[in-house]
Design a protein around this motif. Structure first.
Motif, short mmCIF file in Angstrom:
data_model
loop_
_atom_site.label_atom_id
_atom_site.label_comp_id
_atom_site.label_asym_id
_atom_site.label_seq_id
_atom_site.Cartn_x
_atom_site.Cartn_y
_atom_site.Cartn_z
N LEU A 82 53.40 39.27 37.34
CA LEU A 82 52.01 38.87 37.06
C LEU A 82 51.09 40.08 36.97
O LEU A 82 49.88 39.94 37.06
CB LEU A 82 51.51 37.93 38.16
CG LEU A 82 52.27 36.61 38.31
CD1 LEU A 82 51.83 35.89 39.58
CD2 LEU A 82 52.06 35.72 37.09
N SER A 83 51.66 41.23 36.79
CA SER A 83 50.86 42.46 36.78
C SER A 83 50.00 42.55 35.52
O SER A 83 50.28 41.92 34.50
CB SER A 83 51.78 43.68 36.88
OG SER A 83 52.68 43.71 35.79
N SER A 84 48.95 43.38 35.62
CA SER A 84 48.05 43.65 34.49
C SER A 84 47.44 42.37 33.93
O SER A 84 47.45 42.13 32.71
CB SER A 84 48.78 44.42 33.39
OG SER A 84 49.28 45.64 33.87
N ASN A 85 46.91 41.54 34.82
CA ASN A 85 46.17 40.35 34.42
C ASN A 85 44.77 40.42 35.04
O ASN A 85 44.29 41.53 35.34
CB ASN A 85 46.91 39.08 34.84
CG ASN A 85 47.99 38.68 33.85
OD1 ASN A 85 47.72 38.03 32.85
ND2 ASN A 85 49.22 39.08 34.13
N ARG A 86 44.13 39.31 35.22
CA ARG A 86 42.79 39.26 35.79
C ARG A 86 42.75 38.41 37.06
O ARG A 86 41.75 37.77 37.36
CB ARG A 86 41.81 38.70 34.75
CG ARG A 86 41.78 39.52 33.46
CD ARG A 86 40.88 38.89 32.42
NE ARG A 86 40.89 39.67 31.17
CZ ARG A 86 40.20 39.32 30.08
NH1 ARG A 86 39.49 38.20 30.08
NH2 ARG A 86 40.26 40.08 29.00
N LEU A 87 43.82 38.44 37.80
CA LEU A 87 43.93 37.63 39.01
C LEU A 87 43.11 38.23 40.14
O LEU A 87 43.09 39.45 40.32
CB LEU A 87 45.40 37.51 39.43
CG LEU A 87 46.34 36.89 38.39
CD1 LEU A 87 47.77 36.96 38.87
CD2 LEU A 87 45.93 35.45 38.09
N THR A 88 42.47 37.36 40.92
CA THR A 88 41.66 37.81 42.05
C THR A 88 42.16 37.28 43.39
O THR A 88 42.04 37.95 44.41
CB THR A 88 40.19 37.39 41.86
OG1 THR A 88 40.13 35.96 41.68
CG2 THR A 88 39.59 38.06 40.63
N VAL A 89 42.72 36.07 43.40
CA VAL A 89 43.20 35.48 44.65
C VAL A 89 44.53 34.79 44.39
O VAL A 89 44.86 34.41 43.26
CB VAL A 89 42.19 34.46 45.24
CG1 VAL A 89 40.91 35.14 45.66
CG2 VAL A 89 41.91 33.33 44.24
N LEU A 90 45.29 34.62 45.46
CA LEU A 90 46.55 33.88 45.43
C LEU A 90 46.37 32.60 46.24
O LEU A 90 45.89 32.65 47.37
CB LEU A 90 47.68 34.72 46.01
CG LEU A 90 48.15 35.91 45.19
CD1 LEU A 90 49.15 36.74 45.99
CD2 LEU A 90 48.77 35.46 43.88
N ASP A 108 41.02 40.37 50.74
CA ASP A 108 40.77 39.47 51.86
C ASP A 108 42.02 39.41 52.73
O ASP A 108 42.97 40.18 52.57
CB ASP A 108 40.36 38.08 51.37
CG ASP A 108 41.44 37.44 50.50
OD1 ASP A 108 42.47 38.09 50.26
OD2 ASP A 108 41.24 36.29 50.06
N CYS A 109 42.02 38.45 53.62
CA CYS A 109 43.11 38.32 54.57
C CYS A 109 44.42 37.97 53.88
O CYS A 109 45.49 38.44 54.26
CB CYS A 109 42.76 37.25 55.59
SG CYS A 109 44.08 36.82 56.72
N GLN A 110 44.37 37.14 52.82
CA GLN A 110 45.60 36.68 52.19
C GLN A 110 46.35 37.80 51.50
O GLN A 110 47.56 37.96 51.68
CB GLN A 110 45.26 35.56 51.20
CG GLN A 110 44.78 34.28 51.87
CD GLN A 110 44.61 33.15 50.88
OE1 GLN A 110 44.44 33.38 49.70
NE2 GLN A 110 44.64 31.93 51.38
N ILE A 111 45.66 38.59 50.70
CA ILE A 111 46.34 39.69 50.02
C ILE A 111 46.78 40.75 51.02
O ILE A 111 47.78 41.44 50.82
CB ILE A 111 45.44 40.28 48.92
CG1 ILE A 111 46.27 41.09 47.92
CG2 ILE A 111 44.32 41.10 49.52
CD1 ILE A 111 47.22 40.25 47.11
#
Length: 432
Positions: free
Chosen positions: A158-166, A200-203
């Protein structure tokens, strides 16, 4: 004549199966005793998925074309396909049923396209898929339901996308708690770098857990960068001061509850932690008294999760939950566990519920309480009966005494009458 037409049809069909599309190139490889066909189509003029790809194709590469859409059932005739590469095209949308009948597909790559979303439910049509490449697209979010279709994926880029949270559901899939891992440890390779992560805590947990020795997840690149965070934009995740996760702690309202048969009971527990934990209830064991064993034969399948409970989070980091049991029976007795879970771990608190019969709870106190009043009331009753008997006897005696004239009273009255008679006679004589 008819036979000749049939032969021509079969020859044309066979030629169609074996021929290679004009805009593509075909090659063969060997695996054991069989030949494997590979088809590569990289003509810049191609704007749609070719429909005449040979049915025995095992590997199909559609790369550097003008293809923008993958229609429904685009590869339906390629049931033997194992590798599908659709890299560096102009794909913006994929139909949820594009991959129907790809039962043998092992690898799907969509790197370098213009996808802002991906039909995760379409992975159901590829039960053997293990590699999914979505590198260098425009994905800005991962839906929670994606975790339902990724259990067999061992390589996800999922690299090089626009993801901010999981989403937490993906983290639960990748980092199952101890004791819930089915079978041997299966490692997963994740590509999460080059995304504007919210630090945040999750990442932070993903980073720390992936670095552990027995982690089920291996990151392709651990140089994750904070893209959205207070005063931390553009800093490496390992160097930023992240919010610390806090394992849940549970405080039950009571650890042991004794309630009479047929009554109503509320079991309550409260959990604190960060991120805010989720609470679940589990019936862990049944009533173990020797006298009630014959009443709980249907509870041999314990432990089991309970679904009818309420929970609320009054503020961040705090959550409480209650379970209501109405009309208690002996089957309700046993041990209940309130479980709290978040990214940092799992905690639980047991609550033991004992159901007692009405006779055992009420008769003993009644005997102690009514023992003295019963004797006192009996005693007072006897005294009243004695007093009433005495008073009635005295009344009768008075009546008898009044009805009977004593001898001395009669004699005195008789004498007085005689005297008065003599005096009366003397007065009459004088008057005469």
């Amino acid at each position: 004549m008819h036979l000749l037409v049939l032969v021509q049809i079969l020859q044309s069909a066979l030629w169609g199966v074996q021929s290679c599309p004009a805009v593509c190139s075909c090659s063969y490889g060997t695996s054991g005793n069989s030949e494997l066909r590979s088809v590569r189509c990289s003509d810049p003029g191609i704007s749609a998925v070719p429909v005449n790809v040979p049915a025995d194709t095992v590997k199909l590469r559609l790369e550097k074309t003008l293809i923008s859409k993958i229609p429904r059932a685009a590869f339906y005739n390629l049931s033997d396909l194992r590798f599908l590469w659709l890299n560096y095209n102009s794909i913006t949308s994929i139909h949820p049923s594009s991959f129907v009948n790809l039962k043998a597909l092992r690898e799907l790559r969509l790197d370098g396209n213009l996808l802002s979303s991906f039909p995760w439910e379409g992975l159901r049509d590829m039960p053997r898929l293990q590699t999914l490449g979505l590198h260098n697209n425009r994905l800005s979010s991962l839906p929670a339901h994606a975790s339902l279709f990724l259990p067999n994926i061992t390589f996800l880029d999922l690299s090089s996308n626009r993801l901010t949270v999981l989403p937490g559901e993906l983290l639960d899939l990748w980092f199952p708690p101890p004791g819930q891992q089915g079978g041997p440890l299966q490692r997963k390779i994740l590509g999460l770098h080059d995304n504007p992560w919210l630090c945040d805590c999750q990442i932070s947990m993903v980073m720390s857990l992936s670095m552990s020795l027995r982690s089920p997840v291996v990151l392709m690149d651990q140089m994750l960068v904070c893209g959205r965070s207070v005063d931390q934009s553009g800093t490496l995740l390992s160097q930023s001061e992240l919010s610390r996760c806090m394992r849940p702690s549970i405080q039950p309202a009571a650890t042991r509850v004794i309630s009479p048969l047929g009554s109503n009971v509320i079991l309550r527990c409260e959990a604190t932690g960060y991120p805010t934990p989720t609470l679940t209830w589990i019936k862990a064991s049944a009533y173990t008294d020797c006298c009630r064993n014959n009443m709980i034969e249907s509870l041999d399948q314990l432990p089991r999760n309970l679904e009818s409970f309420m929970q609320e989070s009054p503020r961040v980091g705090v959550r409480w939950s209650i379970i209501i049991l109405n009309g208690l029976s002996y089957k309700d007795a046993g041990e209940y566990r309130c479980q709290a879970r978040n990214m940092a771990g799992l905690s639980e608190a047991p609550i033991k519920l004992k159901v007692v019969g009405v006779t055992r709870l009420s008769r003993l106190p009644k005997k102690k309480y009514l023992k003295t009043p019963l004797k006192l009331s009996t005693r007072y009753k006897k005294l009243n009966q004695t007093a009433s008997t005495t008073s009635s006897a005295s009344v009768k005696e008075n009546q008898i005494l009044q009805s009977i004239t004593p001898p001395w009273t009669n004699k005195s009255q008789t004498a007085a009458n005689l005297v008065s008679k003599e005096l009366f006679r003397d007065e009459r004589r004088k008057m005469n």
